[in-house]
Design an enzyme around this catalytic site. Structure first.
Site, PDB file in Angstrom:
ATOM      1  N   SER A 129       0.849  -1.190   0.000  1.00  0.00           N
ATOM      2  CA  SER A 129       0.000   0.000   0.000  1.00  0.00           C
ATOM      3  C   SER A 129       0.882   1.235   0.000  1.00  0.00           C
ATOM      4  CB  SER A 129      -0.888   0.007   1.254  1.00  0.00           C
ATOM      5  OG  SER A 129      -1.521   1.262   1.436  1.00  0.00           O
ATOM      6  N   TYR A 147      -3.116  -1.566  10.152  1.00  0.00           N
ATOM      7  CA  TYR A 147      -3.054  -1.792   8.707  1.00  0.00           C
ATOM      8  C   TYR A 147      -1.753  -1.232   8.139  1.00  0.00           C
ATOM      9  CZ  TYR A 147      -4.264  -1.607   3.759  1.00  0.00           C
ATOM     10  OH  TYR A 147      -4.250  -1.764   2.401  1.00  0.00           O
TER      11      TYR A 147
END
Length: 240
Positions: free
Chosen positions: A135, A148
């Site tokens: 990400s 996350y």
């Protein structure tokens, strides 16, 4: 990499980026095995003609079961796409420990264990690839998604080391860093989102050119900012 004729194992391939990626890889002539855990999505993917392996990779048993299911199959490409997010923000509530454990298992432990379990198979292929989807938040974290961000940063670090370890082998290692993509996981987000089809197309192009890293969409801008000033990139992202 020439994708035609390759056997691809794609985790999280029944929805979101994964499903679009499965379709585009099939269009390139690849045979795609997808994993999923939601019965309705599994049946929908089967109806599209995909071979689906049911596996809850947020559990160790799901990982070991998937490795058993593909044992002996000549996998050329492993795409670690499955992932999940969870709120971990002490400003609003005490984080859910069970949810934290699931995200750590799915986003970090599962990719590492799948790579280890398939390493000998990949080593034996004429041309092979490992694709880890991290990400943009692996570069600079935001504030509310601490777990996350940490899992994606961990997978990014692992991917960099893995690439160096395998540089003299036939296994190419690609990291994909998407921005916020319009999927079920981001349904509650109101900010600008990239279409999953567009994200999948960038992944396919990166695979075909044997790229080391694919910065997708707005992550290209974040990487430029980070190259100039890591501190500025962090300040920008921590505002969210």
């Amino acid at each position: 990499m020439k994708l035609e004729g390759k056997l691809v194992l794609l985790t999280g391939g029944t929805d979101g980026i994964g499903l679009r990626l499965a379709r585009q890889l099939r269009d390139k002539g690849a045979q795609v095995l997808v994993t999923g855990r939601t019965p309705e999505r599994i049946e929908a993917a089967k109806a599209e003609g995909f071979e689906v392996l049911a596996a809850d990779l947020a559990t160790p048993e799901g990982v070991s079961g998937l490795l058993s299911a593909v044992a002996g199959r000549p996998v050329d490409v492993l795409i670690n796409n499955a992932g999940m997010g969870v709120t971990h923000d002490y400003r609003t509530a005490i984080p859910d420990a069970a949810a934290d454990e699931r995200i750590l298992q799915l986003n970090v432990h599962a990719p590492i264990r799948l790579i280890a379990g398939l390493m000998e198979t990949l080593r034996g292929r004429p041309e092979a690839m490992i694709v880890n989807v991290t990400s943009g938040l692996a570069i600079a974290p935001n504030t509310g998604s601490a777990i996350y961000c940490a899992t994606k940063a961990a997978l990014r670090s692992y991917t960099m080391s893995l690439r160096k370890q395998l540089e003299h082998t036939r296994i190419h290692v690609l990291e994909v860093l998407p921005p916020v993509v319009d999927t079920a996981m981001t349904a509650d987000r109101t900010n600008k989102k990239l279409a999953p089809e567009a994200c999948a197309a960038e992944i396919v192009r990166a695979m075909e050119r044997n790229a080391d890293e694919a910065n997708v969409g707005q992550v290209k801008f974040l990487r430029r900012v980070y190259s100039i000033s890591p501190a500025l990139a962090r300040r920008i992202m921590l505002a969210f």
